[in-house]
Write a protein that holds these residues in place. Structure first.
Motif, mmCIF file in Angstrom:
data_model
loop_
_atom_site.group_PDB
_atom_site.id
_atom_site.type_symbol
_atom_site.label_atom_id
_atom_site.label_comp_id
_atom_site.label_asym_id
_atom_site.label_seq_id
_atom_site.Cartn_x
_atom_site.Cartn_y
_atom_site.Cartn_z
ATOM 1 N N PRO A 266 -11.638 -46.561 28.404
ATOM 2 C CA PRO A 266 -11.633 -45.081 28.411
ATOM 3 C C PRO A 266 -12.219 -44.515 29.705
ATOM 4 O O PRO A 266 -13.055 -45.138 30.366
ATOM 5 C CB PRO A 266 -12.508 -44.736 27.207
ATOM 6 N N ILE A 267 -11.756 -43.311 30.053
ATOM 7 C CA ILE A 267 -12.287 -42.630 31.248
ATOM 8 C C ILE A 267 -13.657 -42.058 30.945
ATOM 9 O O ILE A 267 -14.596 -42.214 31.732
ATOM 10 C CB ILE A 267 -11.319 -41.503 31.697
ATOM 11 N N ALA A 268 -13.790 -41.397 29.821
ATOM 12 C CA ALA A 268 -15.073 -40.787 29.443
ATOM 13 C C ALA A 268 -15.809 -41.702 28.481
ATOM 14 O O ALA A 268 -15.200 -42.355 27.625
ATOM 15 C CB ALA A 268 -14.841 -39.419 28.809
ATOM 16 N N GLN A 269 -17.128 -41.757 28.611
ATOM 17 C CA GLN A 269 -17.937 -42.583 27.745
ATOM 18 C C GLN A 269 -17.836 -42.087 26.296
ATOM 19 O O GLN A 269 -17.954 -40.892 26.023
ATOM 20 C CB GLN A 269 -19.397 -42.562 28.203
ATOM 21 N N GLY A 270 -17.646 -43.003 25.379
ATOM 22 C CA GLY A 270 -17.536 -42.650 23.975
ATOM 23 C C GLY A 270 -16.132 -42.309 23.537
ATOM 24 O O GLY A 270 -15.885 -42.124 22.335
ATOM 25 N N ALA A 271 -15.202 -42.206 24.465
ATOM 26 C CA ALA A 271 -13.810 -41.898 24.100
ATOM 27 C C ALA A 271 -13.168 -43.143 23.483
ATOM 28 O O ALA A 271 -13.547 -44.273 23.799
ATOM 29 C CB ALA A 271 -13.031 -41.445 25.326
ATOM 30 N N PRO A 272 -12.192 -42.971 22.587
ATOM 31 C CA PRO A 272 -11.535 -44.132 21.967
ATOM 32 C C PRO A 272 -10.754 -44.948 22.988
ATOM 33 O O PRO A 272 -10.264 -44.416 23.992
ATOM 34 C CB PRO A 272 -10.615 -43.492 20.922
ATOM 35 N N SER A 273 -10.662 -46.238 22.738
ATOM 36 C CA SER A 273 -9.921 -47.150 23.621
ATOM 37 C C SER A 273 -8.601 -47.519 22.971
ATOM 38 O O SER A 273 -8.580 -48.264 21.982
ATOM 39 C CB SER A 273 -10.738 -48.417 23.897
ATOM 40 N N PRO A 274 -7.498 -46.997 23.467
ATOM 41 C CA PRO A 274 -6.200 -47.349 22.880
ATOM 42 C C PRO A 274 -5.898 -48.828 23.107
ATOM 43 O O PRO A 274 -6.337 -49.419 24.094
ATOM 44 C CB PRO A 274 -5.217 -46.442 23.618
ATOM 45 N N ALA A 275 -5.143 -49.428 22.184
ATOM 46 C CA ALA A 275 -4.798 -50.844 22.299
ATOM 47 C C ALA A 275 -3.371 -51.067 21.817
ATOM 48 O O ALA A 275 -2.881 -50.355 20.934
ATOM 49 C CB ALA A 275 -5.773 -51.693 21.489
ATOM 50 N N TRP A 276 -2.703 -52.048 22.413
ATOM 51 C CA TRP A 276 -1.328 -52.395 22.071
ATOM 52 C C TRP A 276 -1.221 -53.913 21.897
ATOM 53 O O TRP A 276 -1.748 -54.671 22.714
ATOM 54 C CB TRP A 276 -0.367 -51.951 23.172
ATOM 55 N N ALA A 277 -0.540 -54.351 20.864
ATOM 56 C CA ALA A 277 -0.361 -55.783 20.614
ATOM 57 C C ALA A 277 0.906 -56.275 21.299
ATOM 58 O O ALA A 277 1.957 -55.626 21.245
ATOM 59 C CB ALA A 277 -0.279 -56.056 19.116
ATOM 60 N N GLY A 278 0.797 -57.419 21.959
ATOM 61 C CA GLY A 278 1.946 -57.988 22.654
ATOM 62 C C GLY A 278 1.857 -59.499 22.740
ATOM 63 O O GLY A 278 0.930 -60.119 22.221
ATOM 64 N N VAL A 279 2.841 -60.089 23.413
ATOM 65 C CA VAL A 279 2.911 -61.544 23.595
ATOM 66 C C VAL A 279 3.033 -61.842 25.087
ATOM 67 O O VAL A 279 3.856 -61.241 25.783
ATOM 68 C CB VAL A 279 4.120 -62.147 22.846
ATOM 69 N N VAL A 280 2.206 -62.763 25.569
ATOM 70 C CA VAL A 280 2.227 -63.145 26.985
ATOM 71 C C VAL A 280 3.486 -63.960 27.267
ATOM 72 O O VAL A 280 3.795 -64.928 26.561
ATOM 73 C CB VAL A 280 0.970 -63.957 27.341
ATOM 74 N N THR A 281 4.212 -63.558 28.299
ATOM 75 C CA THR A 281 5.416 -64.295 28.687
ATOM 76 C C THR A 281 5.247 -65.051 29.995
ATOM 77 O O THR A 281 6.059 -65.915 30.328
ATOM 78 C CB THR A 281 6.609 -63.334 28.833
ATOM 79 N N GLY A 282 4.195 -64.735 30.742
ATOM 80 C CA GLY A 282 3.970 -65.441 32.004
ATOM 81 C C GLY A 282 2.601 -65.133 32.573
ATOM 82 O O GLY A 282 2.047 -64.054 32.344
#
Length: 226
Positions: A168-184
């Motif tokens: 996050p840019i601001a302290q205490g702001a939520p951290s978005p997350a995305w699930a994926g698969v490593v291809t390389g």
């Protein structure tokens, strides 16, 4: 000097019966005497039949567990990687006929072939995993992340499930997350960074690609986690 007389069933049959025994009773006594002599052979025959059935069962059971030598990966590989002998391992497994595994006898045919997808070490090779690229999958896209040491686990390899987390840019702001698969996983030329390619749903891949460099990290997930 005493002597012992051995009486046979024939002698017993000829022995006079007391007058109070009827003919039917005498016949029953004779049947009992003769049946005692035949009981041991019958038991022996029964034991042989049981042993034969058990041996037959074991033979059928052993033949039903047919194991085949097939090809697997000796180390992690990324999509597009050209296979050589060091990438291949021979494993003995029992597989369903519907699984298109590649027999160990075809190892020479795979040398020089490109991987259609990224797979971890130990994964069985099938007809679909070698050949034209299967990455990205339909409806997905690949985002390239430039990461420094500490922004990703060193265990990250092609085929690993990860969560892409934006700091996050601001302290205490939520951290978005995305699930994926490593291809390389590869090193950036002339820089102390590592480029990790991650496959995500198309919309999420565009969001991840828009995150400024330095504000993203990877978290390695267990195989069953999303």
């Amino acid at each position: 000097m005493s002597s012992t007389t051995i009486r046979t069933d024939t002698d017993l049959a000829a022995e006079p019966e007391p007058p109070w025994l009827s003919g039917n009773t005498r016949a029953r006594r004779l049947r009992m005497r003769f049946s005692r002599g035949r009981s041991v052979p019958h038991l022996a025959l029964g034991a042989v039949l049981v042993a034969g059935c058990a041996a037959g069962f074991l033979t059928v059971f052993a033949s039903s567990d047919t194991r085949t030598e097939v090809l697997a990966l000796a180390r992690p590989v990324a999509v597009g990687h050209v296979l050589d002998l060091r990438d291949l391992a021979v494993v003995e497994v029992a597989v369903d006929d519907r699984v298109p595994v590649i027999p160990a006898s075809r190892s020479a045919d795979l040398i020089g072939e490109a991987m259609a997808t990224s797979l971890p070490a130990g994964a069985l090779l099938t007809q679909d995993t070698v050949g034209p690229s299967m990455v990205p999958a339909a409806g997905h896209a690949i985002a390239a992340l430039s990461l420094k040491d500490g922004q990703y686990p060193p265990e990250v390899a092609p085929g690993a499930k990860v969560s892409v987390v934006a700091t996050p840019i601001a302290q205490g702001a939520p951290s978005p997350a995305w699930a994926g698969v490593v291809t390389g996983v590869g090193s950036s030329a002339g820089e102390s960074t590592t480029v990790v390619s991650v496959q995500l749903p198309r919309t999420q891949a565009l969001e991840v690609a828009a995150i400024p460099v330095g504000r993203v990290a990877l978290v390695l997930l267990a195989k069953g986690d999303q």
